[in-house]
Design a protein around this motif. Structure first.
Motif, PDB file in Angstrom:
ATOM      1  N   GLU A  46      -4.579  15.572   9.812  1.00 36.84           N
ATOM      2  CA  GLU A  46      -3.094  15.783   9.667  1.00 36.84           C
ATOM      3  C   GLU A  46      -2.037  14.638   9.917  1.00 36.84           C
ATOM      4  N   ASP A  47      -2.562  13.807  11.111  1.00 32.83           N
ATOM      5  CA  ASP A  47      -1.675  12.805  11.549  1.00 32.83           C
ATOM      6  C   ASP A  47      -2.327  11.413  11.490  1.00 32.83           C
ATOM      7  N   ALA A  48      -3.198  11.261  10.189  1.00 38.59           N
ATOM      8  CA  ALA A  48      -3.785   9.965   9.791  1.00 38.59           C
ATOM      9  C   ALA A  48      -2.724   8.936   9.548  1.00 38.59           C
ATOM     10  N   VAL A  49      -3.265   7.666   9.417  1.00 41.41           N
ATOM     11  CA  VAL A  49      -2.525   6.660   9.138  1.00 41.41           C
ATOM     12  C   VAL A  49      -3.010   5.739   7.932  1.00 41.41           C
ATOM     13  N   LEU A  50      -2.338   5.697   6.976  1.00 43.15           N
ATOM     14  CA  LEU A  50      -2.940   4.730   5.900  1.00 43.15           C
ATOM     15  C   LEU A  50      -1.968   3.358   5.976  1.00 43.15           C
ATOM     16  N   ALA A  51      -2.717   2.296   6.010  1.00 47.95           N
ATOM     17  CA  ALA A  51      -1.973   1.074   5.796  1.00 47.95           C
ATOM     18  C   ALA A  51      -2.381   0.306   4.772  1.00 47.95           C
ATOM     19  N   MET A  52      -1.346  -0.033   3.820  1.00 44.66           N
ATOM     20  CA  MET A  52      -1.616  -0.728   2.606  1.00 44.66           C
ATOM     21  C   MET A  52      -0.965  -2.044   2.659  1.00 44.66           C
ATOM     22  N   PRO A  53      -1.511  -2.856   1.710  1.00 47.55           N
ATOM     23  CA  PRO A  53      -0.924  -4.463   1.353  1.00 47.55           C
ATOM     24  C   PRO A  53       0.167  -3.900   0.409  1.00 47.55           C
ATOM     25  N   SER A  54       0.986  -5.176   0.319  1.00 47.14           N
ATOM     26  CA  SER A  54       2.057  -5.219  -0.768  1.00 47.14           C
ATOM     27  C   SER A  54       1.893  -6.386  -1.514  1.00 47.14           C
ATOM     28  N   PRO A  55       0.964  -6.307  -2.371  1.00 46.17           N
ATOM     29  CA  PRO A  55       0.665  -7.478  -3.475  1.00 46.17           C
ATOM     30  C   PRO A  55       1.738  -7.845  -4.137  1.00 46.17           C
ATOM     31  N   ALA A  62       0.588  -4.300   5.183  1.00 43.31           N
ATOM     32  CA  ALA A  62       2.023  -4.335   5.524  1.00 43.31           C
ATOM     33  C   ALA A  62       2.662  -2.952   5.670  1.00 43.31           C
ATOM     34  N   ASP A  63       2.334  -1.984   4.764  1.00 40.67           N
ATOM     35  CA  ASP A  63       3.099  -0.851   4.699  1.00 40.67           C
ATOM     36  C   ASP A  63       2.355   0.193   5.205  1.00 40.67           C
ATOM     37  N   VAL A  64       2.761   1.071   6.363  1.00 38.77           N
ATOM     38  CA  VAL A  64       2.340   1.945   7.041  1.00 38.77           C
ATOM     39  C   VAL A  64       2.641   3.391   6.586  1.00 38.77           C
ATOM     40  N   HIS A  65       1.829   4.350   6.309  1.00 40.34           N
ATOM     41  CA  HIS A  65       2.171   5.633   6.082  1.00 40.34           C
ATOM     42  C   HIS A  65       1.401   6.710   6.958  1.00 40.34           C
ATOM     43  N   LEU A 124     -11.388  -6.031  -2.122  1.00 35.87           N
ATOM     44  CA  LEU A 124     -10.745  -5.643  -1.121  1.00 35.87           C
ATOM     45  C   LEU A 124     -11.699  -4.995  -0.172  1.00 35.87           C
ATOM     46  N   ARG A 125     -11.106  -4.747   1.079  1.00 39.26           N
ATOM     47  CA  ARG A 125     -11.939  -4.126   1.996  1.00 39.26           C
ATOM     48  C   ARG A 125     -11.264  -3.016   2.804  1.00 39.26           C
ATOM     49  N   TYR A 126     -11.708  -1.914   3.249  1.00 34.69           N
ATOM     50  CA  TYR A 126     -11.088  -1.085   4.040  1.00 34.69           C
ATOM     51  C   TYR A 126     -11.499  -1.213   5.648  1.00 34.69           C
ATOM     52  N   ALA A 127     -10.708  -1.039   6.587  1.00 32.92           N
ATOM     53  CA  ALA A 127     -11.004  -0.935   7.866  1.00 32.92           C
ATOM     54  C   ALA A 127     -10.760   0.453   8.161  1.00 32.92           C
ATOM     55  N   ASP A 128     -11.991   1.359   8.595  1.00 28.67           N
ATOM     56  CA  ASP A 128     -11.502   2.662   8.738  1.00 28.67           C
ATOM     57  C   ASP A 128     -12.130   3.208  10.056  1.00 28.67           C
ATOM     58  N   GLY A 129     -11.140   4.125  10.272  1.00 28.33           N
ATOM     59  CA  GLY A 129     -11.353   5.008  11.596  1.00 28.33           C
ATOM     60  C   GLY A 129     -11.665   6.392  11.168  1.00 28.33           C
ATOM     61  N   TYR A 130     -12.861   7.253  11.711  1.00 30.47           N
ATOM     62  CA  TYR A 130     -12.774   8.633  11.409  1.00 30.47           C
ATOM     63  C   TYR A 130     -13.111   9.398  12.482  1.00 30.47           C
ATOM     64  N   ALA A 140      -9.046   8.956  10.063  1.00 33.90           N
ATOM     65  CA  ALA A 140      -8.144   8.971  10.686  1.00 33.90           C
ATOM     66  C   ALA A 140      -7.048   7.757  10.940  1.00 33.90           C
ATOM     67  N   ARG A 141      -7.721   6.675  10.317  1.00 29.55           N
ATOM     68  CA  ARG A 141      -6.850   5.671  10.020  1.00 29.55           C
ATOM     69  C   ARG A 141      -7.694   4.883   8.977  1.00 29.55           C
ATOM     70  N   ARG A 142      -6.886   4.219   7.864  1.00 26.68           N
ATOM     71  CA  ARG A 142      -7.519   3.620   6.804  1.00 26.68           C
ATOM     72  C   ARG A 142      -6.713   2.415   6.502  1.00 26.68           C
ATOM     73  N   GLU A 143      -7.236   0.861   6.640  1.00 26.17           N
ATOM     74  CA  GLU A 143      -6.298  -0.178   6.565  1.00 26.17           C
ATOM     75  C   GLU A 143      -7.196  -1.047   5.155  1.00 26.17           C
ATOM     76  N   LEU A 144      -5.932  -1.042   4.389  1.00 29.52           N
ATOM     77  CA  LEU A 144      -6.527  -1.785   3.155  1.00 29.52           C
ATOM     78  C   LEU A 144      -6.081  -3.232   3.390  1.00 29.52           C
ATOM     79  N   SER A 145      -6.952  -4.109   3.047  1.00 30.87           N
ATOM     80  CA  SER A 145      -6.715  -5.558   2.906  1.00 30.87           C
ATOM     81  C   SER A 145      -7.367  -6.138   1.459  1.00 30.87           C
ATOM     82  N   ILE A 146      -6.634  -7.106   0.888  1.00 30.54           N
ATOM     83  CA  ILE A 146      -7.182  -7.555  -0.311  1.00 30.54           C
ATOM     84  C   ILE A 146      -7.582  -8.922   0.083  1.00 30.54           C
TER      85      ILE A 146
END
Length: 166
Positions: A46-55, A62-65, A124-130, A140-146
């Protein structure tokens, strides 16, 4: 003879945990490709974070949701493309059975048509926390890097707006 568990030793992920985590990752990719954004967001806590790039300007997260509804809205960015396909090409998980981390490698194809068809390919790659919640693994957290972006020209597509002669 099996060795007894040592006091204070962290529990490792089971084979079942690894299968469930791989399934979670695959379901996310399928939901995004199917434009099932609410289903994709439901895979997060419910309180997860998704961090995505802004290509193309920013290839790192760069953008955190935060929160499922915000994450569902952020995933709608793929609607700018006629078709996407996220291919998982590698995954490594570590954890203790209640929490885990993952490094996911993916090649994501983004098909669009401007004056001619274009396939933007993100390596790309995802750095995930579950987190295991209510008996199921969730992001719980997903960070996307290209790592890099390619532009390709497809020959044909099943996208209805393209003719068979393209």
């Amino acid at each position: 003879m099996r060795a007894a568990a040592r006091p204070g030793r962290a529990m490792m992920l089971t084979t079942g945990d690894r299968v469930e985590l791989a399934d979670l990752v695959a379901r996310y990719a399928a939901a995004v490709d199917d434009r099932a954004f609410a289903a994709a967001a439901a895979l997060f806590t419910e309180d997860a974070v998704l961090a995505m790039p802004s290509p193309p300007a920013e290839l790192g997260p760069a953008d955190v949701h935060s929160g499922r509804s915000t994450i569902a809205g952020a995933l709608r960015a793929v609607e700018a493309f006629e078709l996407t396909q996220h291919a998982i090409v590698g995954q490594v998980f570590d954890g203790d059975g209640r929490t885990a981390t993952g490094r996911i490698a993916c090649i994501a194809h983004h098909l669009s048509k401007r004056s001619s068809p274009i396939n933007l390919v993100w390596h790309l790659r995802y750095a995930d926390g579950y987190l295991r919640q209510d008996g199921a693994w969730r992001f719980a957290r997903r960070e996307l890097s290209i790592d890099w972006i390619e532009t390709r020209t497809p020959r044909r597509s099943r996208v209805p707006s393209w003719s068979e002669d393209d």
